[in-house]
Design a protein around this motif. Sequence first.
Motif, PDB file in Angstrom:
ATOM      1  N   LEU A   9      28.911 -14.974  74.658  1.00  0.00           N
ATOM      2  CA  LEU A   9      29.560 -14.707  75.945  1.00  0.00           C
ATOM      3  C   LEU A   9      29.894 -13.233  76.101  1.00  0.00           C
ATOM      4  O   LEU A   9      29.655 -12.638  77.151  1.00  0.00           O
ATOM      5  CB  LEU A   9      30.843 -15.534  76.083  1.00  0.00           C
ATOM      6  N   VAL A  10      30.482 -12.629  75.063  1.00  0.00           N
ATOM      7  CA  VAL A  10      30.894 -11.230  75.144  1.00  0.00           C
ATOM      8  C   VAL A  10      30.266 -10.406  74.035  1.00  0.00           C
ATOM      9  O   VAL A  10      29.943 -10.922  72.961  1.00  0.00           O
ATOM     10  CB  VAL A  10      32.433 -11.074  75.086  1.00  0.00           C
ATOM     11  N   THR A  11      30.096  -9.134  74.335  1.00  0.00           N
ATOM     12  CA  THR A  11      29.664  -8.147  73.353  1.00  0.00           C
ATOM     13  C   THR A  11      30.709  -7.048  73.327  1.00  0.00           C
ATOM     14  O   THR A  11      31.127  -6.558  74.381  1.00  0.00           O
ATOM     15  CB  THR A  11      28.287  -7.567  73.722  1.00  0.00           C
ATOM     16  N   LEU A  12      31.142  -6.692  72.142  1.00  0.00           N
ATOM     17  CA  LEU A  12      32.074  -5.578  71.967  1.00  0.00           C
ATOM     18  C   LEU A  12      31.245  -4.374  71.555  1.00  0.00           C
ATOM     19  O   LEU A  12      30.634  -4.367  70.486  1.00  0.00           O
ATOM     20  CB  LEU A  12      33.120  -5.904  70.900  1.00  0.00           C
ATOM     21  N   ARG A  13      31.189  -3.385  72.432  1.00  0.00           N
ATOM     22  CA  ARG A  13      30.422  -2.184  72.139  1.00  0.00           C
ATOM     23  C   ARG A  13      31.364  -0.991  72.041  1.00  0.00           C
ATOM     24  O   ARG A  13      32.491  -1.031  72.551  1.00  0.00           O
ATOM     25  CB  ARG A  13      29.358  -1.946  73.205  1.00  0.00           C
ATOM     26  N   PRO A  14      30.935   0.089  71.387  1.00  0.00           N
ATOM     27  CA  PRO A  14      31.817   1.250  71.274  1.00  0.00           C
ATOM     28  C   PRO A  14      32.264   1.764  72.648  1.00  0.00           C
ATOM     29  O   PRO A  14      31.459   1.837  73.580  1.00  0.00           O
ATOM     30  CB  PRO A  14      30.949   2.284  70.547  1.00  0.00           C
ATOM     31  N   LEU A  15      33.529   2.100  72.753  1.00  0.00           N
ATOM     32  CA  LEU A  15      34.062   2.709  73.969  1.00  0.00           C
ATOM     33  C   LEU A  15      33.478   4.113  74.099  1.00  0.00           C
ATOM     34  O   LEU A  15      33.412   4.860  73.128  1.00  0.00           O
ATOM     35  CB  LEU A  15      35.588   2.777  73.885  1.00  0.00           C
ATOM     36  N   LEU A  16      33.076   4.462  75.324  1.00  0.00           N
ATOM     37  CA  LEU A  16      32.433   5.745  75.575  1.00  0.00           C
ATOM     38  C   LEU A  16      33.299   6.632  76.457  1.00  0.00           C
ATOM     39  O   LEU A  16      34.092   6.141  77.271  1.00  0.00           O
ATOM     40  CB  LEU A  16      31.072   5.542  76.252  1.00  0.00           C
ATOM     41  N   LYS A  17      33.095   7.922  76.337  1.00  0.00           N
ATOM     42  CA  LYS A  17      33.813   8.884  77.171  1.00  0.00           C
ATOM     43  C   LYS A  17      33.558   8.627  78.651  1.00  0.00           C
ATOM     44  O   LYS A  17      34.408   8.904  79.502  1.00  0.00           O
ATOM     45  CB  LYS A  17      33.376  10.296  76.778  1.00  0.00           C
ATOM     46  N   THR A  18      32.390   8.077  78.964  1.00  0.00           N
ATOM     47  CA  THR A  18      31.980   7.841  80.357  1.00  0.00           C
ATOM     48  C   THR A  18      32.436   6.493  80.916  1.00  0.00           C
ATOM     49  O   THR A  18      32.038   6.129  82.018  1.00  0.00           O
ATOM     50  CB  THR A  18      30.451   7.929  80.454  1.00  0.00           C
ATOM     51  N   ASP A  19      33.272   5.769  80.174  1.00  0.00           N
ATOM     52  CA  ASP A  19      33.673   4.414  80.586  1.00  0.00           C
ATOM     53  C   ASP A  19      34.882   4.370  81.514  1.00  0.00           C
ATOM     54  O   ASP A  19      35.324   3.277  81.882  1.00  0.00           O
ATOM     55  CB  ASP A  19      33.981   3.557  79.350  1.00  0.00           C
ATOM     56  N   ALA A  20      35.431   5.509  81.904  1.00  0.00           N
ATOM     57  CA  ALA A  20      36.695   5.502  82.652  1.00  0.00           C
ATOM     58  C   ALA A  20      36.637   4.601  83.889  1.00  0.00           C
ATOM     59  O   ALA A  20      37.494   3.730  84.067  1.00  0.00           O
ATOM     60  CB  ALA A  20      37.090   6.923  83.039  1.00  0.00           C
ATOM     61  N   GLN A  21      35.640   4.790  84.747  1.00  0.00           N
ATOM     62  CA  GLN A  21      35.599   4.008  85.982  1.00  0.00           C
ATOM     63  C   GLN A  21      35.368   2.530  85.694  1.00  0.00           C
ATOM     64  O   GLN A  21      35.913   1.660  86.396  1.00  0.00           O
ATOM     65  CB  GLN A  21      34.515   4.534  86.924  1.00  0.00           C
TER      66      GLN A  21
END
Length: 196
Positions: A9-21
């Motif tokens: 159901l879900v995938t946990l991927r690394p948080l990115l600098k570009t993820d703000a929005q």
Amino acid sequence: MTPTLQGSLVTLRPLLKTDAQLLIDAAADGELWSLPFTVVPSADTADSYIQKALKGQTEGTVMPFAVTLSSDQRVIGSTRFWKIDRENRKLEIGHTWYSQSWQKTAANTESKLLLLRYAFEQLKCVRVQFTTDVLNERSQAAILRIGAVQESIIRNERIMPDDRKRTSIRYSIIDDEWPQVRTNLERRLSSYSNEK
């Protein structure tokens, strides 16, 4: 380095600098930034939220994740390993939140299974802890459902953005308990599947 943890159901991927929005859009489902007992990024705070997480990642004490739907990679929340202590093989799972429409669903159950499995089976942790606000009864119930054991109440554990002195409750799962916790989480996930 933060891994990618893949679930059905879900995938946990690394948080990115570009993820703000993407985080802002996910948090807008329920206007989660207005909750008094947790810190969820808003339009004003998303960049600093990510910067702080990535700074911890660089220092080796944090592994921050974006929680995404496996089907279309849409971001529905965030979570992280933090307070990582490799010498003593322990860490905390925290900074966890989900879009309102994904709360009380299989998303949290599968996320916790993925995180705990990685912590105990890959990082060889002997202890994983959780800390939540004494006011956050929903979070307390969710942590207990996972199979964690309540350990202590910590007075004035942190200062919240509104300057409130937060009292927290700490829970843990230790390595000897992990096999039973894993079985229970897998059973709960299976029950979600059977409802569909």
